[in-house]
Motif scaffolding. Structure first.
Motif, PDB file in Angstrom:
ATOM      1  N   ILE A 169      71.244 -20.570 -22.775  1.00  0.00           N
ATOM      2  CA  ILE A 169      71.880 -19.356 -22.244  1.00  0.00           C
ATOM      3  C   ILE A 169      72.194 -18.386 -23.375  1.00  0.00           C
ATOM      4  O   ILE A 169      71.903 -17.182 -23.290  1.00  0.00           O
ATOM      5  N   VAL A 170      72.770 -18.916 -24.453  1.00  0.00           N
ATOM      6  CA  VAL A 170      73.169 -18.076 -25.583  1.00  0.00           C
ATOM      7  C   VAL A 170      71.961 -17.365 -26.184  1.00  0.00           C
ATOM      8  O   VAL A 170      72.016 -16.166 -26.509  1.00  0.00           O
ATOM      9  N   SER A 171      70.861 -18.091 -26.336  1.00  0.00           N
ATOM     10  CA  SER A 171      69.687 -17.527 -27.012  1.00  0.00           C
ATOM     11  C   SER A 171      69.093 -16.333 -26.280  1.00  0.00           C
ATOM     12  O   SER A 171      68.400 -15.507 -26.875  1.00  0.00           O
ATOM     13  N   LYS A 172      69.341 -16.226 -24.973  1.00  0.00           N
ATOM     14  CA  LYS A 172      68.764 -15.140 -24.178  1.00  0.00           C
ATOM     15  C   LYS A 172      69.622 -13.874 -24.176  1.00  0.00           C
ATOM     16  O   LYS A 172      69.190 -12.834 -23.666  1.00  0.00           O
ATOM     17  N   GLN A 173      70.825 -13.945 -24.726  1.00  0.00           N
ATOM     18  CA  GLN A 173      71.671 -12.748 -24.730  1.00  0.00           C
ATOM     19  C   GLN A 173      71.104 -11.704 -25.687  1.00  0.00           C
ATOM     20  O   GLN A 173      70.641 -12.037 -26.777  1.00  0.00           O
ATOM     21  N   ARG A 174      71.161 -10.460 -25.288  1.00  0.00           N
ATOM     22  CA  ARG A 174      70.679  -9.367 -26.121  1.00  0.00           C
ATOM     23  C   ARG A 174      71.805  -8.875 -27.029  1.00  0.00           C
ATOM     24  O   ARG A 174      72.968  -9.218 -26.854  1.00  0.00           O
ATOM     25  N   PHE A 175      71.441  -8.059 -28.012  1.00  0.00           N
ATOM     26  CA  PHE A 175      72.403  -7.651 -29.032  1.00  0.00           C
ATOM     27  C   PHE A 175      73.601  -6.905 -28.446  1.00  0.00           C
ATOM     28  O   PHE A 175      74.711  -6.965 -28.972  1.00  0.00           O
ATOM     29  N   ASP A 176      73.396  -6.175 -27.310  1.00  0.00           N
ATOM     30  CA  ASP A 176      74.479  -5.380 -26.738  1.00  0.00           C
ATOM     31  C   ASP A 176      75.357  -6.179 -25.789  1.00  0.00           C
ATOM     32  O   ASP A 176      76.265  -5.649 -25.156  1.00  0.00           O
ATOM     33  N   GLY A 177      75.089  -7.494 -25.661  1.00  0.00           N
ATOM     34  CA  GLY A 177      75.898  -8.355 -24.809  1.00  0.00           C
ATOM     35  C   GLY A 177      75.303  -8.620 -23.446  1.00  0.00           C
ATOM     36  O   GLY A 177      75.865  -9.388 -22.660  1.00  0.00           O
ATOM     37  N   SER A 178      74.181  -8.001 -23.129  1.00  0.00           N
ATOM     38  CA  SER A 178      73.583  -8.134 -21.790  1.00  0.00           C
ATOM     39  C   SER A 178      72.529  -9.241 -21.753  1.00  0.00           C
ATOM     40  O   SER A 178      72.116  -9.766 -22.782  1.00  0.00           O
ATOM     41  N   TRP A 179      72.114  -9.577 -20.538  1.00  0.00           N
ATOM     42  CA  TRP A 179      70.982 -10.482 -20.303  1.00  0.00           C
ATOM     43  C   TRP A 179      69.964  -9.770 -19.413  1.00  0.00           C
ATOM     44  O   TRP A 179      70.320  -8.838 -18.680  1.00  0.00           O
ATOM     45  N   LEU A 180      68.721 -10.212 -19.457  1.00  0.00           N
ATOM     46  CA  LEU A 180      67.686  -9.728 -18.555  1.00  0.00           C
ATOM     47  C   LEU A 180      67.657 -10.606 -17.309  1.00  0.00           C
ATOM     48  O   LEU A 180      67.869 -11.827 -17.384  1.00  0.00           O
TER      49      LEU A 180
END
Length: 774
Positions: free
Chosen positions: A683-694
């Motif tokens: 889960i953590v690895s998929k977070q984007r730099f701005d705090g969002s997920w796709l």
């Protein structure tokens, strides 16, 4: 890991012309521990037997916690007791030298010149056929860990340490001349090792456990005391650990220990020990930070340690706030920067570069040259308007501790340093020393699964605004002078265990203790009331000695001029040894031993080094029996060893930390990404730099078709809905690891807030969807 089979407690002598190895019997090691609240009183007894016809000139090394106050050393033999007394170091060494030369049995205890967490203890003229019991007493302060447990660690495992080329640690600081005609002795036989502990005090005990030992625990009916013993003999390849969980660990706890009215200086006054857990506003977190992650990639970090370091780095990267600067420094025999020209702004591009490094990071960089990367960091000025924070992760196996703390201390005005020591035998002197010098905080980690937990706690402290202008005052009656020990105000981190000491005149009553500071534009005030203070009487004067050790450690960090006399005076008054003092005792009652001229012994004993190139190889101190080795082999040849390390040298006091050639394939060279097989890291690895997920990433994590999730989207944007789902997934599946992902969750909520969404409604919709699925 390849190293000498000799660990922990060690005993040996020397031979000038050649190394003549002889076995000496270590009969037993027994330790008794008494824990009262946040203080541990430790008494260790080592029994040795001289089975030879000649007297032996022996010494041994003992690992200790760098914050421990060592104050008593005795030897018992043939019904007699040799009691050591604290003296100025050179004077003590002369007393020992003269006594040994005269044929008298004598003892000497002093700090290792390179590291305060190692003691050199000498026993001169151990008579033939004699059994000697050596007793060492010390006191330690204990702190509440991030999980609420009070951690007690008895160092029994001393890893070989690395000393860089041209390091001051390569010189023989403790050697006046080579002693002649002595035997070198190794402890190779199995011996009895026993630890017993008693926990008493005002705290109700909820649980006592250990991650290294199988314990028998008997807690009293009122839960105010417990007896602890081992269910089986301890292994020798790790430190002895115990965790005590109190029912109310975060309650303010203040002790007033009565002084010795016949004593001098610190020992005459009463001593106040304050245990406090200050809270700071949640809004105190700042993105105006330049964060530099310094990771040890030397050979000793291979295997599970490196895998945990990678996972920790991933959490660290995802938790950084938008708008900060960051960099990653890898070091071993050499070092490298992710961004060579300096820290860069945290954004999608720089995060991608950092993630690529994190996924491929291995323990493949050789030795532990820790000084040069820090020197390179400090050669670049901090980003204007940003507070520079440095986070070090290392197993701490180096000798050049003073060199490091001096460097960090010189730059403490512009850079804070936080440090994590990994594994048994890590140098507490290095890890805690650099954090103290850098006005940061440190953690020691013994379980691989606790690394992320503790590192993220440090990151939380790093990202807090600094509490400045700290002041401590006491209201006493009648009005009298109250002095902090040490005099430097404490460093405050929100929610962390704060310990401070103060000298109180004996004829006064303490009404309150006030700790004040400023955080951003807000004033902080923490008050300790008189009802929180408990008066205690302790014959061992434990709190006084802990305060003395705290002052000594602070002096060593501050590098103040003209403090030598003050340090010696404090050490002599309290009996707590420092780098300028030692404990020495002479047997004046026993008969002088008959000694041949060739057996003359000096107080500083050194064995002739076996040389190969620039390296010095010495038998490692310790008593690890061969039967207890866990796959450890004998050291490789000196030629191979030197080839692996190039020009780097081994300290005169030890072999290097491990022997790994660059051509070897490390144990984790093909290790998968931390996300593989770890649901939380996925889960953590998929977070984007701005705090969002796709949404497609969240759909994969949930095991639900992306189209199905899209149909249930109540948000204005797909990214907001995906982020709400990811947060709900963390809550549902990984609530117990909240401390590890809380910072990245904060960043995610900030993203939702920026999307002008109803965060509460989104969270409820996300939870409802996940609850409806298995």
């Amino acid at each position: 890991m390849t190293m000498s089979p000799l660990y922990g407690w060690g005993l040996w002598g020397t031979c000038l012309q050649e190394i003549e190895q002889k076995e000496v019997d270590l009969v037993s090691v027994k330790t008794h521990v008494e824990i009262r609240g946040f203080v541990a009183q430790v008494s260790s007894s080592l029994t040795y037997l001289n089975n030879y016809k000649d007297p032996l000139q022996v010494r041994y090394k003992v690992p200790v916690d760098e914050g421990a106050a060592v104050y008593k050393f005795e030897a018992h033999l043939d019904g007699r007791t040799i009691t050591a007394h604290c003296m100025e170091k050179k004077a003590a060494e002369k007393v020992y030298k003269d006594a040994v030369k005269a044929g008298q049995t004598a003892v000497l205890a002093r700090e290792d010149s390179n590291s305060s967490d190692v003691l050199n203890l000498l026993l001169g003229n151990l008579p033939p056929g004699t059994q000697a019991e050596l007793k060492l007493s010390l006191v330690m302060e204990l702190k509440v860990q991030t999980d609420g447990g009070v951690s007690f660690v008895l160092p029994t495992f001393l890893k070989p340490r690395y000393s860089p080329a041209n390091s001051p640690a390569n010189s023989f600081h403790d050697t006046e001349e080579i002693a002649k005609g002595q035997n070198i002795m190794f402890v190779r036989k199995q011996y009895a090792y026993e630890v017993k502990a008693r926990v008493v005090g005002a705290h109700r005990i909820a649980q006592i456990t250990s991650h290294s030992e199988l314990l028998s625990v008997d807690i009293s009916e009122d839960a105010l005391s417990a007896e602890v013993s081992q269910c089986r003999s301890s292994n020798y390849d790790r430190d002895w650990t115990m965790l005590i969980y109190y029912a109310d660990p975060y309650k303010t706890h203040v002790l007033r220990e009565t002084g010795d009215r016949s004593g001098v200086g610190l020992m005459k006054d009463d001593l106040l020990m304050v245990n406090l857990f200050p809270e700071v506003p949640a809004s105190s977190f700042s993105n105006k930070n330049e964060v530099i992650f310094v990771v040890d990639r030397s050979g000793s970090m291979q295997g599970e340690t490196m895998q945990s370091a990678r996972a920790t780095l991933l959490l660290f990267l995802k938790s950084l706030p938008v708008g900060c600067f960051f960099n990653i420094v890898s070091f071993g025999s050499s070092f490298s920067f992710l961004f060579p020209s300096g820290s860069e702004m945290y954004n999608e591009e720089t995060l991608a570069k950092a993630s690529a490094l994190q996924q491929n990071m291995q323990a493949d960089m050789g030795g532990t040259e820790i000084f040069q990367p820090f020197k390179a960091i400090y050669s670049q000025p901090p980003k204007a308007g940003y507070a520079r924070q440095i986070l070090l992760i290392s197993d701490g196996s180096v000798w050049n501790v003073d060199q490091m703390t001096e460097l960090v201390s010189r730059h403490a005005h512009e850079s804070r340093v936080f440090a994590v020591g990994i594994g048994h035998g890590a140098s507490t002197s290095l890890i805690r020393g650099v954090a103290r010098a850098g006005k940061g905080r440190s953690e020691m980690v013994f379980q691989q699964d606790k690394i992320q937990h503790k590192v993220m706690g440090l990151v939380t402290s790093m990202l807090q605004d600094s509490v400045h202008n700290v002041r401590v005052s006491c209201e006493v009656e009648p009005t009298s002078r109250v002095r902090l020990v040490p005099k430097v105000p404490p460093i405050i981190f929100g929610g962390q265990h704060l310990i401070l000491y103060a000298r109180i005149p004996a004829d006064t009553v303490v009404k309150s203790v006030n700790i004040q500071g400023s955080l951003s534009s807000k004033d902080l005030n923490f008050v300790v009331k008189d009802s929180d203070i408990k008066v205690v009487h302790d014959e061992e004067m434990s709190l006084h000695r802990l305060a003395a050790r705290a002052q000594i450690n602070q002096w060593q960090v501050d590098q103040e001029e003209d403090i030598s006399d003050d340090m010696i005076s404090l050490s002599l008054a309290t009996g707590v040894i420092s780098r300028l003092t030692a404990l020495v005792g002479v047997d004046h009652e026993g008969n002088a031993v008959a000694r041949e001229e060739k057996q003359d012994c000096m107080p500083h004993m050194m064995m002739k080094s076996r040389r190969c190139g620039g390296a010095r190889l010495r038998p490692m101190f310790g008593s690890q029996p061969k039967s207890a080795l866990f796959g450890c082999s004998q050291p490789e040849s000196a030629q191979a060893y030197q080839a692996c390390r190039g020009s780097s040298k081994v300290s005169s006091d030890s072999v290097q930390e491990d022997v790994l050639c660059s051509t070897e394939v490390s144990a984790d060279s093909a290790a998968p990404s931390p996300a593989d097989g770890d649901p939380l890291m996925a889960i953590v690895s998929k977070q984007r730099f701005d705090g969002s997920w796709l949404l497609e990433d969240v759909a994969e994590l949930c095991g639900v078709a992306c189209a199905v999730l899209g149909e249930r989207n109540p948000a204005k944007t797909e990214a907001a809905w995906a982020t709400a789902l990811a947060l709900a997934l963390l809550e549902k599946r990984h609530a117990e690891a909240r401390d590890q992902w809380s910072l990245l969750a904060t960043k995610a909520r900030a993203f939702l807030s920026g999307c002008q969404e109803d965060a509460q409604a989104l969270a409820e919709a996300a939870r409802a969807l996940l609850e409806a699925r298995p």
